[in-house]
Design a protein around this motif. Structure first.
Motif, PDB file in Angstrom:
ATOM      1  N   TYR A 289       0.850  -1.219  -0.043  1.00 52.46           N
ATOM      2  CA  TYR A 289      -0.016   0.063   0.065  1.00 52.46           C
ATOM      3  C   TYR A 289       0.738   1.427  -0.019  1.00 52.46           C
ATOM      4  CZ  TYR A 289      -4.264  -2.648   0.523  1.00 52.46           C
ATOM      5  OH  TYR A 289      -5.336  -3.409   0.472  1.00 52.46           O
ATOM      6  N   GLU A 290       0.361   2.089  -0.806  1.00 48.07           N
ATOM      7  CA  GLU A 290       1.035   3.373  -0.890  1.00 48.07           C
ATOM      8  C   GLU A 290       0.733   4.562   0.109  1.00 48.07           C
ATOM      9  OE1 GLU A 290       0.880   3.327  -5.676  1.00 48.07           O
ATOM     10  OE2 GLU A 290      -0.779   3.464  -4.412  1.00 48.07           O
ATOM     11  N   TYR A 291      -0.225   4.485   0.596  1.00 42.94           N
ATOM     12  CA  TYR A 291      -0.571   5.539   1.823  1.00 42.94           C
ATOM     13  C   TYR A 291      -1.589   4.725   2.711  1.00 42.94           C
ATOM     14  CZ  TYR A 291       0.218   8.643  -2.207  1.00 42.94           C
ATOM     15  OH  TYR A 291       0.699   9.468  -3.337  1.00 42.94           O
ATOM     16  N   PHE A 292      -1.172   5.557   3.833  1.00 43.92           N
ATOM     17  CA  PHE A 292      -2.044   4.953   5.126  1.00 43.92           C
ATOM     18  C   PHE A 292      -2.708   6.213   5.878  1.00 43.92           C
ATOM     19  CE2 PHE A 292      -2.258   3.445   9.486  1.00 43.92           C
ATOM     20  CZ  PHE A 292      -2.512   2.136   9.497  1.00 43.92           C
ATOM     21  N   LEU A 293      -3.894   6.068   6.068  1.00 40.00           N
ATOM     22  CA  LEU A 293      -4.588   7.107   6.841  1.00 40.00           C
ATOM     23  C   LEU A 293      -4.676   6.851   8.185  1.00 40.00           C
ATOM     24  CD1 LEU A 293      -7.827   7.431   4.493  1.00 40.00           C
ATOM     25  CD2 LEU A 293      -6.340   9.185   4.733  1.00 40.00           C
ATOM     26  N   VAL A 294      -4.118   7.768   9.064  1.00 37.88           N
ATOM     27  CA  VAL A 294      -4.220   7.388  10.524  1.00 37.88           C
ATOM     28  C   VAL A 294      -4.856   8.502  11.319  1.00 37.88           C
ATOM     29  CG1 VAL A 294      -1.974   8.619  10.647  1.00 37.88           C
ATOM     30  CG2 VAL A 294      -2.447   6.850  12.417  1.00 37.88           C
ATOM     31  N   LEU A 320       2.232   8.385   5.366  1.00 42.43           N
ATOM     32  CA  LEU A 320       1.103   8.566   6.313  1.00 42.43           C
ATOM     33  C   LEU A 320       0.449   9.805   5.796  1.00 42.43           C
ATOM     34  CD1 LEU A 320       3.113   7.856   9.726  1.00 42.43           C
ATOM     35  CD2 LEU A 320       1.693   6.365   8.332  1.00 42.43           C
ATOM     36  N   ILE A 321      -0.954   9.894   6.214  1.00 38.62           N
ATOM     37  CA  ILE A 321      -1.956  10.824   6.011  1.00 38.62           C
ATOM     38  C   ILE A 321      -2.633  10.916   7.421  1.00 38.62           C
ATOM     39  CG2 ILE A 321      -3.874  11.751   4.643  1.00 38.62           C
ATOM     40  CD1 ILE A 321      -2.977  10.202   2.311  1.00 38.62           C
ATOM     41  N   PRO A 322      -2.186  11.953   8.344  1.00 34.94           N
ATOM     42  CA  PRO A 322      -2.967  11.924   9.523  1.00 34.94           C
ATOM     43  C   PRO A 322      -4.184  12.773   9.516  1.00 34.94           C
ATOM     44  CG  PRO A 322      -0.753  12.624   9.795  1.00 34.94           C
ATOM     45  CD  PRO A 322      -0.977  12.733   8.371  1.00 34.94           C
ATOM     46  N   VAL A 323      -5.444  12.295  10.001  1.00 37.35           N
ATOM     47  CA  VAL A 323      -6.826  12.979   9.714  1.00 37.35           C
ATOM     48  C   VAL A 323      -7.408  12.905  10.947  1.00 37.35           C
ATOM     49  CG1 VAL A 323      -6.779  12.339   7.453  1.00 37.35           C
ATOM     50  CG2 VAL A 323      -7.758  10.699   8.897  1.00 37.35           C
ATOM     51  N   GLY A 324      -8.160  14.058  11.265  1.00 41.19           N
ATOM     52  CA  GLY A 324      -9.058  14.011  12.333  1.00 41.19           C
ATOM     53  C   GLY A 324     -10.552  14.089  12.280  1.00 41.19           C
ATOM     54  N   SER A 325     -11.030  13.988  10.980  1.00 37.11           N
ATOM     55  CA  SER A 325     -12.402  14.004  10.800  1.00 37.11           C
ATOM     56  C   SER A 325     -12.653  13.134   9.271  1.00 37.11           C
ATOM     57  CB  SER A 325     -13.072  15.313  10.756  1.00 37.11           C
ATOM     58  OG  SER A 325     -12.689  16.183   9.655  1.00 37.11           O
ATOM     59  N   LEU A 326     -13.861  13.042   8.798  1.00 39.71           N
ATOM     60  CA  LEU A 326     -14.285  12.358   7.664  1.00 39.71           C
ATOM     61  C   LEU A 326     -13.849  13.358   6.661  1.00 39.71           C
ATOM     62  CD1 LEU A 326     -15.248  10.174   5.849  1.00 39.71           C
ATOM     63  CD2 LEU A 326     -17.613  10.811   6.555  1.00 39.71           C
ATOM     64  N   VAL A 330     -11.713  12.883   3.250  1.00 36.39           N
ATOM     65  CA  VAL A 330     -11.978  13.195   1.957  1.00 36.39           C
ATOM     66  C   VAL A 330     -11.158  13.941   1.313  1.00 36.39           C
ATOM     67  CG1 VAL A 330     -13.959  13.909   0.578  1.00 36.39           C
ATOM     68  CG2 VAL A 330     -14.315  12.269   2.426  1.00 36.39           C
ATOM     69  N   ALA A 331     -10.975  15.279   1.983  1.00 32.71           N
ATOM     70  CA  ALA A 331     -10.126  16.170   1.499  1.00 32.71           C
ATOM     71  C   ALA A 331      -8.528  15.881   1.043  1.00 32.71           C
ATOM     72  CB  ALA A 331     -10.091  17.366   2.256  1.00 32.71           C
ATOM     73  N   GLU A 332      -8.022  15.001   2.023  1.00 33.75           N
ATOM     74  CA  GLU A 332      -6.622  14.511   1.679  1.00 33.75           C
ATOM     75  C   GLU A 332      -6.666  13.377   0.552  1.00 33.75           C
ATOM     76  OE1 GLU A 332      -3.883  15.721   3.075  1.00 33.75           O
ATOM     77  OE2 GLU A 332      -4.788  16.831   4.188  1.00 33.75           O
ATOM     78  N   LEU A 333      -7.716  12.641   0.471  1.00 31.83           N
ATOM     79  CA  LEU A 333      -7.556  11.719  -0.648  1.00 31.83           C
ATOM     80  C   LEU A 333      -7.878  12.705  -1.787  1.00 31.83           C
ATOM     81  CD1 LEU A 333      -9.706   8.819   0.675  1.00 31.83           C
ATOM     82  CD2 LEU A 333      -7.388   8.947   0.436  1.00 31.83           C
ATOM     83  N   LYS A 334      -8.666  13.624  -1.982  1.00 27.71           N
ATOM     84  CA  LYS A 334      -8.888  14.395  -3.092  1.00 27.71           C
ATOM     85  C   LYS A 334      -7.552  14.991  -3.805  1.00 27.71           C
ATOM     86  CE  LYS A 334     -13.673  15.395  -2.768  1.00 27.71           C
ATOM     87  NZ  LYS A 334     -14.728  16.635  -2.840  1.00 27.71           N
ATOM     88  N   LYS A 335      -6.502  15.031  -2.893  1.00 27.83           N
ATOM     89  CA  LYS A 335      -5.172  15.627  -3.138  1.00 27.83           C
ATOM     90  C   LYS A 335      -4.135  14.643  -3.725  1.00 27.83           C
ATOM     91  CE  LYS A 335      -5.356  19.046   0.539  1.00 27.83           C
ATOM     92  NZ  LYS A 335      -4.550  19.289   1.944  1.00 27.83           N
TER      93      LYS A 335
END
Length: 340
Positions: A289-294, A320-326, A330-335
């Motif tokens: 896997y290339e990306y990991f949402l944490v 790694l892609i740190p996120v605090g909310s849905l 979504v915004a990070e995946l769009k990038k």
């Protein structure tokens, strides 16, 4: 005589080895494992095909293992941790622990469907039916009066309509003060008299000695189905939600990329921390896997810090892609860049 002694020694050693294999050590062995692809496990009838791959991470474990298995577990090089057994730490039977995990997964599916449909401007009919026990303070002396299958519906005669209401009722009490909990048990309502925990918590607040989570019922969309069995816990919530959104919308969030991740999902869109982050990151990296949402670090956990330490310490290539909310997820995946 010497041969008899040798034979006796072999028999005794065998007895000790077999015996030690069934005597719990008080430790769990956690392993890194490859994520489960959600494409075929989360279905939306007549929805869009995934343009990429979404992986639900999980941790394989040996619970309260015998000594030989504990030693063998230590021989694995990647992603193995030895931790105090959850059943011992929580003072709970393994059957009750698994029941709690099952309840957490059921509620994760409901929250995932609710948030995905809300994202599509749908208004799902959602009802709070009560609260289930998610954790007991091991030394709370009333914990054996509550069953993990109980559903809390009222406190001191007040019908519960929200988590905030329940929290306020508890905060208004003093430590070691009487409280009457009304629970649904085997289809019948039962009143149980307990007392709040005798000490205040870290924030100087009164608490019950039992921590609960909401039980929601949702009028389901018949086009949505989850084909996930034998995996429990709340940590799949975020990835289940994103998979549904990806199948409901024509615009691809993945854009050909392989994305794994973890984190709870709450009704307000909050992404909460989970356990086993180290194993989950390693497992996702090993699977390509290339990306990991944490979940980003907050007052409830430091998943982001653990993930960063794991990537650096293990020399992993996953991003790694740190996120605090849905919304952030979504915004990070769009990038993400196109990866065709």
């Amino acid at each position: 005589m010497r041969d008899k002694k040798i034979a006796l020694g072999i028999v005794l050693a065998s007895i000790l080895l077999v015996g030690s294999a069934i005597v719990p050590t008080g430790y769990d062995v956690l392993f890194a494992d490859e994520p489960i692809m959600l494409d075929e496990l989360v279905d939306y009838e007549d929805g869009y095909e995934l343009d990429g791959e979404i992986g639900m991470t999980y941790v394989s474990s040996l619970e309260n293992v015998g000594w030989p298995y504990l030693v063998l577990g230590m021989l694995f090089e990647e992603g193995v941790d030895i931790e105090p057994a959850a059943t011992e730490e929580l003072d709970i039977d393994v059957e009750d622990l698994h029941y709690q995990y099952e309840m957490m997964m059921i509620q994760s599916k409901i929250k995932a469907e609710y948030k995905a449909r809300e994202y599509m401007d749908d208004s799902p009919d959602l009802t709070l039916t009560g609260f289930y026990p998610a954790y007991f303070e091991p030394d709370w002396k009333y914990k054996n009066m509550i069953k993990v299958t109980d559903i809390l519906v009222a406190m001191d005669g007040v019908e519960l309509e929200s988590y905030e209401q329940l929290d306020q009722l508890i905060l208004e009490k003093e430590p070691d003060e009487k409280a009457v909990l009304s629970v649904m048990r085997d289809g019948e309502r039962k009143d149980i008299e307990v007392r709040t925990y005798p000490e205040r918590d870290y924030y100087n607040n009164t608490f019950l000695g039992m921590y609960v989570e909401e039980v929601f019922e949702l009028v389901e969309d018949e086009r949505i189905s989850f084909n996930i069995e034998e995996i429990g816990g709340p940590s799949a919530g975020l990835m289940l939600t994103l998979t549904l959104i990806e199948k409901m919308t024509e615009e691809s969030l993945l854009k050909g990329n392989k994305v794994a991740g973890t984190g709870t999902i709450e009704m307000d869109g909050f992404v909460g921390p989970i356990g086993g982050v180290k194993q989950k990151v390693i497992g996702a990296d090993l699977a390509g896997y290339e990306y990991f949402l944490v979940p980003e670090d907050n007052d409830y956990g430091n998943n982001e810090e653990i993930a960063k330490q794991t990537v650096k310490g293990e020399g992993l290539s996953i991003k790694l892609i740190p996120v605090g909310s849905l919304e952030e997820a979504v915004a990070e995946l769009k990038k993400l860049p196109e990866n065709k």
